[in-house]
Design a protein around this motif. Structure first.
Motif, PDB file in Angstrom:
ATOM      1  N   GLY A 243      23.536 -39.062 -47.312  1.00  0.00           N
ATOM      2  CA  GLY A 243      23.595 -40.457 -46.917  1.00  0.00           C
ATOM      3  C   GLY A 243      22.273 -41.183 -46.945  1.00  0.00           C
ATOM      4  O   GLY A 243      22.212 -42.350 -46.549  1.00  0.00           O
ATOM      5  N   GLU A 246      21.938 -44.864 -48.419  1.00  0.00           N
ATOM      6  CA  GLU A 246      22.341 -45.969 -47.568  1.00  0.00           C
ATOM      7  C   GLU A 246      21.202 -46.374 -46.624  1.00  0.00           C
ATOM      8  O   GLU A 246      20.972 -47.557 -46.367  1.00  0.00           O
ATOM      9  N   TRP A 301      21.509 -55.546 -52.361  1.00  0.00           N
ATOM     10  CA  TRP A 301      21.713 -54.325 -51.581  1.00  0.00           C
ATOM     11  C   TRP A 301      22.705 -54.555 -50.444  1.00  0.00           C
ATOM     12  O   TRP A 301      23.437 -53.636 -50.054  1.00  0.00           O
ATOM     13  N   TRP A 304      26.053 -54.122 -51.997  1.00  0.00           N
ATOM     14  CA  TRP A 304      26.288 -52.703 -52.282  1.00  0.00           C
ATOM     15  C   TRP A 304      26.611 -51.934 -51.007  1.00  0.00           C
ATOM     16  O   TRP A 304      27.549 -51.141 -50.960  1.00  0.00           O
ATOM     17  N   LEU A 305      25.826 -52.190 -49.961  1.00  0.00           N
ATOM     18  CA  LEU A 305      26.038 -51.479 -48.709  1.00  0.00           C
ATOM     19  C   LEU A 305      27.374 -51.872 -48.082  1.00  0.00           C
ATOM     20  O   LEU A 305      28.080 -51.024 -47.512  1.00  0.00           O
ATOM     21  N   ARG A 308      30.058 -49.943 -49.798  1.00  0.00           N
ATOM     22  CA  ARG A 308      30.088 -48.554 -49.345  1.00  0.00           C
ATOM     23  C   ARG A 308      30.805 -48.451 -47.994  1.00  0.00           C
ATOM     24  O   ARG A 308      31.560 -47.505 -47.751  1.00  0.00           O
ATOM     25  N   PHE A 320      29.253 -44.421 -39.909  1.00  0.00           N
ATOM     26  CA  PHE A 320      28.465 -44.908 -41.036  1.00  0.00           C
ATOM     27  C   PHE A 320      27.290 -45.770 -40.563  1.00  0.00           C
ATOM     28  O   PHE A 320      26.165 -45.628 -41.034  1.00  0.00           O
ATOM     29  N   GLY A 325      25.268 -43.492 -42.636  1.00  0.00           N
ATOM     30  CA  GLY A 325      26.176 -43.024 -43.663  1.00  0.00           C
ATOM     31  C   GLY A 325      26.199 -41.517 -43.790  1.00  0.00           C
ATOM     32  O   GLY A 325      27.051 -40.964 -44.466  1.00  0.00           O
TER      33      GLY A 325
END
Length: 343
Positions: A243, A246, A301, A304-305, A308, A320, A325
């Motif tokens: 992780g 992340e 980002w 993207w995060l 996820r 998470f 994560g």
């Protein structure tokens, strides 16, 4: 931090204090390569700290980059250190990292100083941290100066022949974490500059630091710096664990947000002096703004995060967030490997 790590960082700090000055940064911005600084770092073996045979911690290069950010070192240290890591040994020829489309020219900082470049074609979150990235090693045959804008050090368009291909897991996340580390260090210095100026500069017979408006600006500035440093420290501590990409994304996001706020407030605290080339503040704030955009802006980002997090599902949301994560990722990977279902 053990004795070997402390020795590396103390050696680097001594070299930076000895060599890195506002005048050196200005000469570098004008195109003069700081060869004496480079040679001093090379002589002490600091470009080899990623060599696995030395047995140093894998996260040490990022600690070194935090230190480099504090001094606004005008060298492509992040590119050199990561290139050495990805090659898994000290390269026989000077190697850096550059950006460019596959089979196209590469844009690299100080590209004219290197004989080999690792071409990264997708350094933003779309390169899916958590996947394996293929990176080409190119032997440099020609370089052409390129417009560098906020880079403060020359960029070169590099052309050459592909020598081989590397497989680098999570290269995108490593690049992002390198920029978060540099920003974390530079933010600390910007805070120090603002505090010093506010305590020394007087207006209407008293120091600026006695004015409530200035106190408020410095308080916000300090909070932003602390938040960015904590996020970056957490990501560096997590490096290599499940992780960690992340955590690197969170660090890049938080440091990038702080870079914009801190740069604005620091210039306001310094007043007109902060906007002149005579003061070194711009040598840090311009780098902060450049690093903020490199290898994925925080908005990229954040998307993207968020994706996820959505992929994890509501049941894993809290793990998470609190574990970066790692816990959620490990449990999800275990279920996938064993074929077990959600309880």
């Amino acid at each position: 931090m053990d004795m070997s790590e402390r020795l590396v960082l103390d050696t680097a700090e001594r070299i930076f204090r000895e060599h890195v000055t506002p005048a050196l940064r200005e000469r570098a911005a004008a195109g003069e390569f700081p060869q004496a600084l480079w040679s001093a770092l090379e002589a002490q073996g600091l470009f080899a700290v990623t060599d696995p045979e030395l047995g140093l911690p894998a996260a040490l290069p990022f600690e070194l980059l935090k230190l480099a950010g504090r001094f606004a070192v005008p060298l492509p240290l992040a590119e050199t250190l990561l290139a050495t890591r990805w090659l898994e040994a000290t390269p026989a020829e000077p190697t850096t990292i550059g950006l460019g489309p596959s089979a196209g020219a590469v844009l690299a900082p100080w590209g004219q100083q290197f004989t080999a470049v690792l071409r990264v074609s997708q350094p933003v979150p779309e390169a899916a941290a958590g996947t394996t990235d293929r990176i080409e090693r190119i032997g440099v045959t020609a370089t052409v100066p390129a417009e560098h804008g906020l880079a403060l050090e020359p960029l070169s368009t590099v052309e050459g022949r592909v020598q081989d291909e590397l497989v680098v897991p999570d290269a995108c996340a490593e690049l992002a974490l390198s920029r978060a580390a540099l920003m974390s260090g530079a933010l600390e210095t910007v805070l120090e500059l603002a505090l010093r100026y506010a305590s020394e500069r007087e207006q209407f017979g008293r120091p600026l630091s006695r004015f409530q408006a200035i106190q408020h600006q410095i308080a916000v500035l300090a909070a932003e710096v602390a938040a960015a440093q904590m996020a970056t420290a957490g990501a560096i501590a997590a490096f290599g664990a499940p992780g960690w990409p992340e955590a690197a994304a969170a660090a890049k996001i938080r440091a990038g947000e702080a870079a914009g706020i801190v740069s604005e407030l620091a210039h306001q605290v310094h007043g007109a002096m902060g906007y002149t080339r005579e003061h070194e503040l711009h040598q840090f704030t311009l780098r902060l703004l450049r690093w903020r955009d490199e290898y994925g802006h925080e908005a990229e980002w954040q998307r993207w995060l968020g994706d996820r997090l959505l992929d994890r599902g509501a049941e894993q949301c809290w793990a998470f967030i609190t574990d970066g994560g790692a816990a959620a990722g490990s449990e999800q990977n275990h279920r996938a490997a064993t074929g077990t279902q959600e309880p």
